[in-house]
Design an enzyme around this catalytic site. Sequence first.
Site, mmCIF file in Angstrom:
data_model
loop_
_atom_site.group_PDB
_atom_site.id
_atom_site.type_symbol
_atom_site.label_atom_id
_atom_site.label_comp_id
_atom_site.label_asym_id
_atom_site.label_seq_id
_atom_site.Cartn_x
_atom_site.Cartn_y
_atom_site.Cartn_z
ATOM 1 N N GLN A 168 0.820 -1.204 0.113
ATOM 2 C CA GLN A 168 0.184 -0.121 0.116
ATOM 3 C C GLN A 168 0.851 1.173 0.065
ATOM 4 O OE1 GLN A 168 -3.366 -0.237 2.828
ATOM 5 N NE2 GLN A 168 -2.390 -2.299 3.386
ATOM 6 N N LYS A 172 -0.964 -5.459 -15.552
ATOM 7 C CA LYS A 172 -2.014 -5.976 -14.574
ATOM 8 C C LYS A 172 -3.150 -4.682 -13.965
ATOM 9 C CE LYS A 172 -0.985 -6.973 -9.882
ATOM 10 N NZ LYS A 172 -0.039 -7.768 -8.896
HETATM 11 C C1 R5P Z 1 2.120 -6.760 -6.267
HETATM 12 O O1 R5P Z 1 2.498 -5.807 -7.007
HETATM 13 C C2 R5P Z 1 3.386 -7.906 -6.089
HETATM 14 O O2 R5P Z 1 4.507 -7.616 -6.658
HETATM 15 C C3 R5P Z 1 2.918 -9.085 -6.451
HETATM 16 O O3 R5P Z 1 2.699 -9.216 -7.820
HETATM 17 C C4 R5P Z 1 1.408 -9.489 -5.791
HETATM 18 O O4 R5P Z 1 1.496 -9.005 -4.418
HETATM 19 C C5 R5P Z 1 1.132 -10.778 -5.760
HETATM 20 O O5 R5P Z 1 -0.201 -10.948 -4.898
HETATM 21 P P1 R5P Z 1 -1.247 -12.165 -5.231
HETATM 22 O O6 R5P Z 1 -0.355 -13.450 -5.377
HETATM 23 O O7 R5P Z 1 -2.105 -12.174 -4.278
HETATM 24 O O8 R5P Z 1 -1.741 -11.835 -6.766
#
Ligand code: R5P
Length: 306
Positions: A97, A190
Amino acid sequence: MHETVLISGDAHPRLGRDLAHALGIVQIPAAIAAFADGETRIRIADSLHGKHVLIVQGSAPPANERLMTLSLLADAARGAGAAHICAVMPYFAYARQDVRDGGPLSAALAARLLAAASIDRVVTLELHAAALESAFPMPMLNLRADALLLPAIEAWARDDFAIVAPDAGGLKRAQRYAIALKTPLAVVTKCRSAADISAAHALLGDVKGRRCLIVDDMVSTGGTIANAAAALLTAGAAEVHALFVHAVLAPGALARMRAAGVRRIVTTDSIARDPHPDIEVVAIARFLAQALRRDMTSAPAAINGL
Ligand code: R5P
């Protein structure tokens, strides 16, 4: 010269023991228990007078508990006379965050809370975003995991290989691996619609016929890697594998990645977890010990106990 000693919290006791052993320093016991109302009770029986104290306690789930226990340990260590306190946090939670957007700047707040608990220095591994280093009010060291993880994957990197960032935020990290391995680089962008819900948006780069290795800092729900894997396979990738530093691995994460077609999964033991036959784990203790030794021998003499 101040003696350096180590205290392990409850997040990763084995790592605490391994680090003390690798550094050749004494581990001071800390009793960690819970009161009936849920408060954490800490007791350090030994005097730490004038000592340089390493407290090993990352903030893997449950993050709030781990952070509070670390703060209490630091306060107790200071009360026992510690001259300098370094928190060794292989995984630093609350780092995602990092924009206001109506919410807290949680990494900066967590770092300020640790400073208030009298922690003088933080050593961490692969913080979610390097830009967060400036959010720490105390000196800190953010170790990159590249030198630890590259040897584990070098043998895979043949002509048909590609490194993939699963989101734009991870592009610089993935680029470092692509440069080191001399392979092409791709990125899946993403969109995150809610805390644990994300979707792949676009794939930039040519992955057709390639064995792709997705590189990320952490996996929690597995959604980011799973979505990227699906996008890569749809675009004609021959195989998809995943490498990430911190295996937070919420329930269902491994199955989610597997169902999306991810084959090999490589990570570290920055977070304590039982071995799993589907996960290749690179141990961090020796790497961390070397970095801590370098860190302390280059630090001012007042805290140079090694
Ligand atoms: C986010 O920007 C991080 O680098 C990871 O890609 C993310 O936290 C992975 O979270 P999750 O496995 O829940 O998609």
